[in-house]
Design a protein around this motif. Structure first.
Motif, short mmCIF file in Angstrom:
data_model
loop_
_atom_site.label_atom_id
_atom_site.label_comp_id
_atom_site.label_asym_id
_atom_site.label_seq_id
_atom_site.Cartn_x
_atom_site.Cartn_y
_atom_site.Cartn_z
N HIS A 149 27.98 26.34 -26.53
CA HIS A 149 27.33 25.88 -27.76
C HIS A 149 27.55 24.39 -28.01
N ALA A 150 28.79 23.91 -27.75
CA ALA A 150 29.08 22.50 -28.04
C ALA A 150 28.13 21.59 -27.24
N ARG A 151 27.91 21.98 -25.97
CA ARG A 151 27.11 21.10 -25.10
C ARG A 151 25.61 21.28 -25.36
N ILE A 152 25.17 22.50 -25.72
CA ILE A 152 23.75 22.70 -26.07
C ILE A 152 23.42 21.85 -27.29
N TYR A 153 24.32 21.90 -28.27
CA TYR A 153 24.12 21.15 -29.52
C TYR A 153 24.08 19.65 -29.23
N ASP A 154 24.96 19.19 -28.34
CA ASP A 154 24.97 17.78 -27.95
C ASP A 154 23.62 17.42 -27.32
N ALA A 200 19.13 18.06 -38.97
CA ALA A 200 19.27 18.37 -40.40
C ALA A 200 20.67 18.89 -40.69
N ASN A 201 21.23 19.64 -39.73
CA ASN A 201 22.58 20.17 -39.91
C ASN A 201 23.59 19.04 -39.97
N ARG A 202 23.45 18.12 -39.03
CA ARG A 202 24.37 16.98 -38.98
C ARG A 202 24.25 16.12 -40.26
N ALA A 203 23.02 15.99 -40.73
CA ALA A 203 22.79 15.21 -41.95
C ALA A 203 23.41 15.93 -43.16
N ILE A 243 36.44 22.77 -38.98
CA ILE A 243 36.67 23.79 -37.96
C ILE A 243 35.38 24.04 -37.16
N GLY A 244 35.47 23.89 -35.83
CA GLY A 244 34.27 23.97 -34.99
C GLY A 244 33.59 22.60 -35.03
N THR A 245 34.38 21.59 -34.67
CA THR A 245 34.01 20.18 -34.83
C THR A 245 32.80 19.77 -33.99
N GLY A 246 32.76 20.28 -32.75
CA GLY A 246 31.71 19.85 -31.83
C GLY A 246 32.08 18.55 -31.13
N ILE A 247 31.25 18.18 -30.18
CA ILE A 247 31.43 16.91 -29.46
C ILE A 247 31.21 15.78 -30.46
N VAL A 291 39.28 20.95 -35.61
CA VAL A 291 39.68 22.11 -34.80
C VAL A 291 38.50 22.51 -33.91
N ASP A 292 38.75 22.66 -32.63
CA ASP A 292 37.74 23.22 -31.73
C ASP A 292 38.48 23.81 -30.54
N TYR A 293 37.83 24.69 -29.78
CA TYR A 293 38.49 25.30 -28.63
C TYR A 293 37.79 24.95 -27.31
N ASP A 294 36.79 24.06 -27.38
CA ASP A 294 36.02 23.76 -26.18
C ASP A 294 36.67 22.60 -25.41
N ALA A 298 42.39 24.72 -30.72
CA ALA A 298 42.72 26.11 -31.05
C ALA A 298 41.45 26.90 -31.33
N ASP A 299 41.58 28.22 -31.19
CA ASP A 299 40.50 29.14 -31.51
C ASP A 299 40.53 29.39 -33.02
N ALA A 300 39.39 29.19 -33.67
CA ALA A 300 39.33 29.36 -35.13
C ALA A 300 39.74 30.76 -35.56
N ARG A 301 39.57 31.73 -34.67
CA ARG A 301 39.94 33.11 -35.05
C ARG A 301 41.44 33.28 -35.12
N PHE A 319 33.10 24.77 -42.23
CA PHE A 319 32.65 25.62 -41.11
C PHE A 319 31.15 25.34 -40.97
N VAL A 320 30.81 24.24 -40.36
CA VAL A 320 29.40 23.85 -40.29
C VAL A 320 28.82 24.24 -38.93
N MET A 321 27.83 25.09 -39.00
CA MET A 321 27.12 25.61 -37.82
C MET A 321 28.10 26.07 -36.74
N MET A 322 29.06 26.88 -37.11
CA MET A 322 29.96 27.45 -36.10
C MET A 322 30.24 28.93 -36.30
C1 LIG Z 1 27.02 23.90 -32.83
S1 LIG Z 1 28.59 23.11 -32.73
C2 LIG Z 1 28.73 22.44 -34.38
C3 LIG Z 1 29.51 21.17 -34.47
C4 LIG Z 1 29.69 20.58 -35.87
N1 LIG Z 1 30.41 21.50 -36.74
C5 LIG Z 1 28.38 20.22 -36.50
O1 LIG Z 1 27.84 21.04 -37.27
O2 LIG Z 1 27.83 19.15 -36.24
C6 LIG Z 1 29.73 24.51 -32.82
C7 LIG Z 1 31.14 24.18 -32.39
O3 LIG Z 1 31.99 25.27 -32.75
C8 LIG Z 1 32.92 25.47 -31.71
N2 LIG Z 1 33.41 26.85 -31.76
C9 LIG Z 1 32.70 27.99 -31.64
N3 LIG Z 1 33.51 29.06 -31.74
C10 LIG Z 1 34.77 28.58 -31.94
C11 LIG Z 1 36.03 29.19 -32.12
N4 LIG Z 1 36.18 30.52 -32.13
N5 LIG Z 1 37.11 28.38 -32.28
C12 LIG Z 1 36.98 27.03 -32.29
N6 LIG Z 1 35.81 26.40 -32.12
C13 LIG Z 1 34.71 27.16 -31.96
C14 LIG Z 1 32.13 25.18 -30.44
O4 LIG Z 1 33.00 24.87 -29.35
C15 LIG Z 1 31.29 24.00 -30.88
O5 LIG Z 1 31.94 22.78 -30.61
#
Ligand SMILES: C[S@@+](CC[C@H](N)C(=O)[O-])C[C@H]1O[C@@H](n2cnc3c(N)ncnc32)[C@H](O)[C@@H]1O
Length: 261
Positions: free
Chosen positions: A15-20, A52-55, A76-80, A102-105, A129-132, A155-158
């Motif tokens: 997901h992180a790389r698709i979003y990038d 739009a999500n990033r905005a 949490i779920g920061t992304g690239i 926080v991200d686990y990728d 770390a894993d958000a779970r 928790f934006v788009m994660m």
């Molecule tokens: C689509 S990106 C969103 C990035 C950013 N929050 C934004 O909205 O611009 C989702 C991110 O969540 C991370 N992610 C998904 N499941 C996760 C988990 N269980 N623990 C930590 N990170 C997670 C992915 O690795 C990815 O970097």
């Protein structure tokens, strides 16, 4: 619960790389581009949705730092990293802001240094770390954040990457239990009930191609994340309608809202 970190595997989309890729970044591989193209084919406004999500993230953080007086952020779920990142927006409004990511990728981890360029008055930290694994997230975040003072939890788009079997509502509730009154919750979440046929098609396609599964949720299911919180105006809305500031080219299947504890 599978709390293994995803391996660095370029043969399957992440997901992180698709979003990038959707955002026009540089950190993606052929498998990610294939999944991204499949998303766009099923849902032509996907690039607009990602932007739009990033905005929305930027508008929400600016509102929290500039208008709501928040000085601590847990993203949490920061992304690239994609400028402006949360700390840049927060510290522009309030230079003393403290931000924990926080991200686990593994690809996000490789870029973590870009997330750690704090203003001298503030602080940033990155947790791999894993958000779970909420216990680890809270314990490590406490190095930088004072949990006796309000925190904006982001928790934006994660959350769509956390399947129902891992109970994302319990994950969010446990984090929100750890922060005091006056804290905020920021969520954007892919919708299952906006243009549902197109979304079902995109979900089926992307889930075949990627490591994480994509679980869209209805407005009522997303609303449940805010249980016990007070939604700030304009409530839980289609992402481009949250304090408008982004011109979307079409309908966007993404719910967004901010709640106050
Ligand atoms: C689509 S990106 C969103 C990035 C950013 N929050 C934004 O909205 O611009 C989702 C991110 O969540 C991370 N992610 C998904 N499941 C996760 C988990 N269980 N623990 C930590 N990170 C997670 C992915 O690795 C990815 O970097």
């Amino acid at each position: 619960m599978d709390d293994d970190h995803p391996a660095f595997d370029t043969s399957i989309a992440h997901h992180a790389r698709i979003y990038d890729y959707l955002l026009g970044g540089k950190d993606h591989y052929a498998a990610d581009r294939k999944a991204g193209d499949a998303l766009i084919e099923a849902y032509p406004t996907m690039v607009s949705l990602a932007r739009a999500n990033r905005a929305f993230l930027g508008r929400a953080v600016r509102f929290l730092a500039a208008e709501a007086g928040i000085r601590q952020f847990l993203d949490i779920g920061t992304g690239i990293p994609t400028a402006p990142n949360t700390h840049q927006v927060a510290q522009e409004a309030a230079p003393g802001s403290r931000v924990v990511y926080v991200d686990y990728d593994p690809v996000v981890l490789a870029h973590a240094r870009a997330l750690l360029t704090s203003s001298p008055q503030g602080a940033t930290d990155y947790i791999d770390a894993d958000a779970r694994d909420v216990g680890t997230v809270l314990e490590e975040a406490a190095r930088t954040l004072d949990f006796s003072r309000p925190v904006a939890v982001i928790f934006v788009m994660m959350l769509h990457a956390i399947g129902d079997s891992d109970d994302p509502h319990a994950v969010v509730a446990r984090v929100m239990d750890a922060v005091p009154d006056g804290s905020y919750l920021v969520i954007s979440h892919p919708a299952s009930d906006i243009e549902p046929e197109k979304v079902a098609d995109l979900t089926a396609r992307v889930n075949q191609l990627s490591y994480q599964q994509y679980t869209g949720r209805s407005r009522a299911q997303v609303m449940r994340f805010f249980e016990g919180l007070e939604l700030v105006e304009p409530g839980l809305v289609q992402v481009q309608q949250w304090r408008p500031g982004f011109e979307a080219d079409g309908t966007l299947a993404l719910w967004a809202g901010v709640g106050r504890k």
